[in-house]
Design a protein around this motif. Structure first.
Motif, short mmCIF file in Angstrom:
data_model
loop_
_atom_site.label_atom_id
_atom_site.label_comp_id
_atom_site.label_asym_id
_atom_site.label_seq_id
_atom_site.Cartn_x
_atom_site.Cartn_y
_atom_site.Cartn_z
N ARG A 179 -0.97 -14.71 3.88
CA ARG A 179 -1.67 -14.26 4.78
C ARG A 179 -0.85 -14.32 6.26
N THR A 196 -5.02 -8.16 10.64
CA THR A 196 -5.12 -6.66 10.15
C THR A 196 -4.70 -5.64 10.88
N ASN A 204 -1.45 -0.32 7.29
CA ASN A 204 -1.02 -1.65 7.76
C ASN A 204 -0.18 -2.30 6.63
N VAL A 206 -4.05 0.02 12.01
CA VAL A 206 -4.90 -0.59 11.31
C VAL A 206 -5.08 0.11 9.97
N GLY A 207 -5.24 1.36 9.73
CA GLY A 207 -5.40 2.13 8.56
C GLY A 207 -3.99 2.43 7.94
N LYS A 243 0.74 -1.17 -0.02
CA LYS A 243 0.08 0.00 0.04
C LYS A 243 0.81 1.30 -0.14
N HIS A 284 -16.35 -3.97 1.43
CA HIS A 284 -16.54 -2.87 2.62
C HIS A 284 -17.14 -1.77 2.49
N ARG A 312 3.16 -7.07 9.08
CA ARG A 312 2.59 -6.07 9.65
C ARG A 312 2.98 -6.17 11.19
N LEU A 356 -10.47 4.44 3.69
CA LEU A 356 -9.64 3.32 3.12
C LEU A 356 -9.45 3.97 1.66
N TYR A 415 -12.33 -2.88 -2.79
CA TYR A 415 -12.78 -3.11 -1.69
C TYR A 415 -14.34 -2.98 -1.46
N PHE A 436 -14.94 2.70 7.99
CA PHE A 436 -13.46 3.10 7.27
C PHE A 436 -13.60 3.10 5.99
N1 UDP Z 1 -9.31 -1.36 7.54
C1 UDP Z 1 -9.32 -0.06 8.46
N2 UDP Z 1 -9.72 0.00 9.48
C2 UDP Z 1 -10.63 -0.98 9.98
C3 UDP Z 1 -10.73 -2.29 9.40
C4 UDP Z 1 -9.91 -2.35 8.09
O1 UDP Z 1 -8.72 0.85 8.00
O2 UDP Z 1 -11.37 -0.78 11.17
C5 UDP Z 1 -8.63 -1.32 6.50
C6 UDP Z 1 -7.31 -2.01 6.69
O3 UDP Z 1 -6.18 -1.38 5.89
C7 UDP Z 1 -7.39 -3.31 6.06
C8 UDP Z 1 -8.44 -3.15 4.92
O4 UDP Z 1 -9.47 -2.08 5.62
O5 UDP Z 1 -6.26 -3.98 5.66
C9 UDP Z 1 -9.51 -4.29 4.59
O6 UDP Z 1 -9.69 -4.82 5.80
P1 UDP Z 1 -9.89 -6.58 6.06
O7 UDP Z 1 -10.67 -6.67 7.21
O8 UDP Z 1 -10.04 -7.22 4.64
O9 UDP Z 1 -8.54 -6.85 6.50
P2 UDP Z 1 -7.48 -7.50 5.72
O10 UDP Z 1 -7.67 -8.67 4.95
O11 UDP Z 1 -6.41 -6.39 4.85
O12 UDP Z 1 -6.25 -7.81 6.87
#
Ligand code: UDP
Length: 151
Positions: free
Chosen positions: A86, A92, A113, A110-111, A10, A53, A103, A62, A50, A58
């Motif tokens: 993974r 996450t 990552n 989280v935002g 990212k 979502h 990570r 995002l 995305y 978020f």
């Molecule tokens: N995300 C965020 N806030 C949250 C949850 C997710 O900013 O509370 C963002 C974060 O960058 C994450 C992406 O949304 O990687 C996609 O979320 P997902 O649950 O699919 O997580 P991932 O598969 O990337 O671990």
């Protein structure tokens, strides 16, 4: 066909100069890079990527973040590459992510990552088709399989 996954560093990971470090971890594990490019994704591409979502609190932030700068998009191939990627990536939330994961080692928020990895073989196919044209993926690359797999 061998299993494939879509991995994207990212904008935070690119700005923080983590491309080499991250590519190195996937390479050293034994996976094969079959496609990669640096691009700044459009809003449309980010919305499609995305889509699951949409509507979450978020979501807009995002999209702003993922379109804010260059992303290093990759396709990696190998046995059980989706789930293993993974594991290499971690959870996450970087603060809950174990050390020795990408990570866990490099992130805090989280935002921010650092990296995306497909969560299933099906999403991998969808995301690869979204981000890459067929001719951007190589058919035969490095052939070190005999040093990675028994048969
Ligand atoms: N995300 C965020 N806030 C949250 C949850 C997710 O900013 O509370 C963002 C974060 O960058 C994450 C992406 O949304 O990687 C996609 O979320 P997902 O649950 O699919 O997580 P991932 O598969 O990337 O671990």
């Amino acid at each position: 066909m061998a299993e494939r996954t879509f991995i994207a560093i990212k904008p935070d990971g690119v700005q923080r100069k983590l491309i080499g470090e991250i590519v190195g971890r996937f390479e050293k594990k034994g996976f094969k890079l079959v496609g990669c490019k640096l691009l700044q994704p459009s809003r449309k591409l980010a919305e499609k990527h995305y889509a699951e979502h949409k509507g979450k609190p978020f979501y807009e932030g995002l999209l702003d973040f993922i379109t804010s700068g260059p992303v290093f998009a990759m396709v990696w191939e190998g046995k059980e590459v989706v789930s293993t990627a993974r594991s290499l990536i971690g959870l996450t939330d970087p603060l809950k992510s174990p050390m020795n994961t990408i990570r866990g080692d490099f992130g805090i928020s989280v935002g921010r990552n650092i990296i995306h990895g497909s969560d299933s073989v099906e999403s991998g196919k969808r995301e690869i088709n979204l981000w890459f044209a067929k001719n951007e993926i190589v058919k035969s690359g490095v052939t070190i399989e005999k040093w990675i797999y028994e048969n």
